[in-house]
Structure formats: C-alpha cells, structure tokens
Design an enzyme around this catalytic site. Sequence first.
Site, short mmCIF file in Angstrom:
data_model
loop_
_atom_site.label_atom_id
_atom_site.label_comp_id
_atom_site.label_asym_id
_atom_site.label_seq_id
_atom_site.Cartn_x
_atom_site.Cartn_y
_atom_site.Cartn_z
N CYS A 113 0.82 -1.22 0.00
CA CYS A 113 0.00 0.00 0.00
C CYS A 113 0.85 1.26 0.00
O CYS A 113 0.38 2.33 -0.38
CB CYS A 113 -0.96 -0.02 1.18
SG CYS A 113 -2.05 -1.44 1.14
N HIS A 260 -4.00 6.87 1.23
CA HIS A 260 -4.17 5.56 0.59
C HIS A 260 -5.53 5.01 1.01
O HIS A 260 -5.90 5.07 2.18
CB HIS A 260 -3.05 4.61 1.03
CG HIS A 260 -3.42 3.18 0.85
ND1 HIS A 260 -3.74 2.66 -0.38
CD2 HIS A 260 -3.58 2.17 1.75
CE1 HIS A 260 -4.08 1.39 -0.22
NE2 HIS A 260 -4.00 1.07 1.05
N ASN A 290 -9.86 -1.27 -1.95
CA ASN A 290 -8.45 -0.97 -1.75
C ASN A 290 -7.67 -1.52 -2.95
O ASN A 290 -7.60 -2.73 -3.14
CB ASN A 290 -7.99 -1.64 -0.45
CG ASN A 290 -6.51 -1.41 -0.14
OD1 ASN A 290 -5.75 -0.99 -1.01
ND2 ASN A 290 -6.12 -1.71 1.09
C1 LIG Z 1 -11.10 -5.82 8.14
C2 LIG Z 1 -11.98 -4.94 9.00
C3 LIG Z 1 -12.95 -4.18 8.13
C4 LIG Z 1 -12.76 -5.84 9.94
O1 LIG Z 1 -13.57 -5.05 10.79
P1 LIG Z 1 -13.62 -5.34 12.35
O2 LIG Z 1 -14.58 -4.41 12.94
O3 LIG Z 1 -12.21 -5.27 12.84
O4 LIG Z 1 -14.22 -6.78 12.40
P2 LIG Z 1 -13.61 -8.07 13.08
O5 LIG Z 1 -12.44 -8.55 12.32
O6 LIG Z 1 -13.44 -7.81 14.54
O7 LIG Z 1 -14.80 -9.06 12.87
C5 LIG Z 1 -16.05 -8.86 13.45
C6 LIG Z 1 -16.93 -10.00 13.03
O8 LIG Z 1 -17.26 -9.88 11.63
C7 LIG Z 1 -16.93 -11.07 10.95
N1 LIG Z 1 -16.51 -10.74 9.59
C8 LIG Z 1 -15.26 -10.57 9.11
N2 LIG Z 1 -15.32 -10.27 7.80
C9 LIG Z 1 -16.62 -10.24 7.46
C10 LIG Z 1 -17.29 -9.99 6.25
N3 LIG Z 1 -16.65 -9.67 5.11
N4 LIG Z 1 -18.64 -10.03 6.27
C11 LIG Z 1 -19.32 -10.34 7.38
N5 LIG Z 1 -18.73 -10.59 8.57
C12 LIG Z 1 -17.39 -10.54 8.60
C13 LIG Z 1 -15.83 -11.68 11.77
O9 LIG Z 1 -15.74 -13.08 11.53
C14 LIG Z 1 -16.27 -11.38 13.18
O10 LIG Z 1 -17.23 -12.28 13.55
P3 LIG Z 1 -17.33 -12.79 15.09
O11 LIG Z 1 -17.58 -11.57 15.90
O12 LIG Z 1 -18.45 -13.74 15.04
O13 LIG Z 1 -16.00 -13.41 15.37
C15 LIG Z 1 -11.15 -3.93 9.83
O14 LIG Z 1 -10.47 -4.59 10.86
C16 LIG Z 1 -10.16 -3.18 9.00
O15 LIG Z 1 -10.53 -2.42 8.12
N6 LIG Z 1 -8.85 -3.33 9.27
C17 LIG Z 1 -7.84 -2.67 8.51
C18 LIG Z 1 -7.76 -3.32 7.19
C19 LIG Z 1 -6.87 -2.60 6.24
O16 LIG Z 1 -6.89 -1.41 6.16
N7 LIG Z 1 -6.10 -3.38 5.50
C20 LIG Z 1 -5.28 -2.90 4.48
C21 LIG Z 1 -4.11 -2.20 5.06
S1 LIG Z 1 -3.50 -1.11 3.91
#
Ligand SMILES: CC(C)(COP(=O)(O)OP(=O)(O)OC[C@H]1O[C@@H](n2cnc3c(N)ncnc32)[C@H](O)[C@@H]1OP(=O)(O)O)[C@@H](O)C(=O)NCCC(=O)NCCS
Length: 333
Positions: A113, A260, A290
């Site tokens: 990224c 980004h 992304n």
């Molecule tokens: C990935 C992201 C959106 C997940 O959101 P979050 O609020 O952290 O969610 P969690 O990972 O805690 O998951 C919450 C729940 O949703 C579920 N879940 C994960 N992906 C899912 C999806 N696509 N659809 C539905 N549910 C989903 C998980 O399994 C979890 O379920 P549980 O509570 O039963 O265990 C977030 O963490 C994020 O944006 N992180 C940064 C990612 C990023 O920027 N990456 C690139 C870097 S440049």
Amino acid sequence: MRNSRILGVGHYVPDRVVTNDDLATLMDTSDAWIQQRTGIQRRRYSDDWVGAADMGATAAREALERAGVAAADIDCIVFATLSPDVDMPASACLLQDRLGIGGMPAFDVRNQCSGFLYGLAISDKFIKTGTYDHVLLVGAEVHSTGIDLSTRGREVAVIFGDGAAAVVLGPEADPRRGVLSTHLHADGKFAEKLWLEMPASRARPRLTEELIAGTAARIFPKMEGRYVFRHAVTRFPEVIREALDANGLQPSDISMLIPHQANLRISQMVAMGLELPEEKVFNNIQNYGNTTAASIPLALYEVLEAGRLREGDLLCLAAFGAGFTWASALVRW
Ligand SMILES: CC(C)(COP(=O)(O)OP(=O)(O)OC[C@H]1O[C@@H](n2cnc3c(N)ncnc32)[C@H](O)[C@@H]1OP(=O)(O)O)[C@@H](O)C(=O)NCCC(=O)NCCS
C-alpha cells in the site's frame, strides 16, 4: 537542486463492477456489514489474463498524453505493485514492451500500500539529482485472482479491488513547487500481521498438491484486521505531521489530503485527528475498494478530473500497509 513535478496523470479501471451484493452470493457477508466497516460499495475485477502491466500500460498512455511527453522520452520506469504479472521479470519490463519502448531502466517496487509513495520518493530523487528528466511511475494491482472468495477469506476478500494509475514526473526549477518532500518508513516485525505466505521460495518443494488444489488458506492474503486498523490510525497522522514539520507547515495548510484508500473509516479518523474538513480529504474507496499501489494515483486522477486541485494548492499524500510500511509526501501543485 531542482524539484520534480507531476506533469500528467492517467488511469485504468476494469469494466467489471462487483458489488457487495455480488460478493454476498459467494460468501457469508452483506452489503450492510461491508459498508459499515469499510465504506466500500463496489470494486472492479479485471478480465482473465489481463495483468498489472496491461492495465498499467493503458494508464501510462493517458498519463503520457496528458503530460505531453512521448513514451520514447521517458528516462526511467518505476512500477509499484504487490501483484506483478509474473514472478519474473518485473512488470515494469512487461510494461516497456506494451508501450513499445526500451533501453531505459525499468523496475518494480514491491511495497504494497505504500508502494506508490516509495516509487514517488525514488522517482523524485532521480529527477532532483539530475539523473533523469522524465520518470514514468505506475501503480497497478490485480487482486481478484489471488483472494479467497469464500466465507473463509471474507475479511480480506471484500476489501480489495483491481485498478491502475500512472503519473509522469518531470523537472521543476522553482524549489517552492512540485514534490517538496517524501518520508518513508517500515517495520518488519509486523510482517505477519498482513501477508501472503505461499507459494514461497523458501519452501521445499515450493509447490505442493495442496497448494495447487487451492485448499490451503496460506495461498491467500492473511490479515489481523483490528491490529492493522489500530496501527494505521496511528501511523497515518504521524507521518503526515512529519512531512508538515519538515516543511514548516500546519495541517490547516493542506488543501487536499489523499490518503491511501485502505478503509473509509481509517481515512475519516485520520481527517478528524488532523481537524481537516471533509472537502479537504478525498476518498473513492466506495467505488474501487483498496487497490493498494494504485489507490493514491487513482484518487489523484479523480481529484484532478473534479477540478479540486488548483495551481499553488498543497497536496498531501499518505499511505500505510503491509510490512508494515508507511509513507507521506507533500506536493505544491
Ligand atoms: C477488516 C476490518 C474491516 C474488519 O472489521 P472489524 O470491525 O475489525 O471486524 P472483526 O475482524 O473484529 O470481525 C467482526 C466479526 O465480523 C466477521 N466478519 C469478518 N469479515 C466479514 C465480512 N466480510 N462479512 C461479514 N462478517 C465478517 C468476523 O468473523 C467477526 O465475527 P465474530 O464476531 O463472530 O467473530 C477492519 O479490521 C479493517 O478495516 N482493518 C484494517 C484493514 C486494512 O486497512 N487493511 C489494508 C491495510 S492497507
């Protein structure tokens, strides 16, 4: 020493639009979940056998045209991608062939990224030192062929999209204009927080039947989402302030911030922390997801198309991603 300046920007996004509802037919997810957590509404997926260099070539042609620079006058090609067309050679070399040019140096920057900003820093230094006059910098990614489009991979799969954009950089005599400074960082102790483990050259054999069958989760990108989120919302403002401090400027001097496009919620938190009003921060993750190394130039293209950047404006670019790596740049437009 002279500065470098962005002379032209081009872009390419594939025709195929994949909505959140489309993904919900493949995995256990929903439009509401994806929008609430990331802001993403749709993304683009490339056609089969269209690689980063193909998309990058279309973006490059537009950037060259807008810059008024002939492809043959490019002195160096820098290609930022985490999804090169093939393991070797570099997508930059494939791009050269697509553009029908050769002889000048061409290489890939594999910094995820932050790849575009690492590429910008390299390009800028080549121009500043007088080594080259015109550098073509491309960011292009094909994620759709490498993500797990099942419920197992949903946390990562819903975030990423395909796309490309390119800029042509040239010399700027006025030291107050163009790329003012670039700031690069990395910390490899976080490598496994967001990574793609297999296939790996260190593995013997490199490929197993399990990997070929696609049943191993290790062949898909893996991310500790919350961990990445927490670091991103710290590093983004930190590296933006570093750039401002280096130039004796304040957040209020920024005319346009292009973060980004990792997650709309990350961008919003960063903007809030810097007290930047909504109109000074550009986001298009809603439409593309992304796109990693392509996301900043793709956003820049749309900022310019919308007439939201004028001569003399202060443009701030910032990135955070796998590595972890993070970076920023300030540009006086
Ligand atoms: C990935 C992201 C959106 C997940 O959101 P979050 O609020 O952290 O969610 P969690 O990972 O805690 O998951 C919450 C729940 O949703 C579920 N879940 C994960 N992906 C899912 C999806 N696509 N659809 C539905 N549910 C989903 C998980 O399994 C979890 O379920 P549980 O509570 O039963 O265990 C977030 O963490 C994020 O944006 N992180 C940064 C990612 C990023 O920027 N990456 C690139 C870097 S440049």
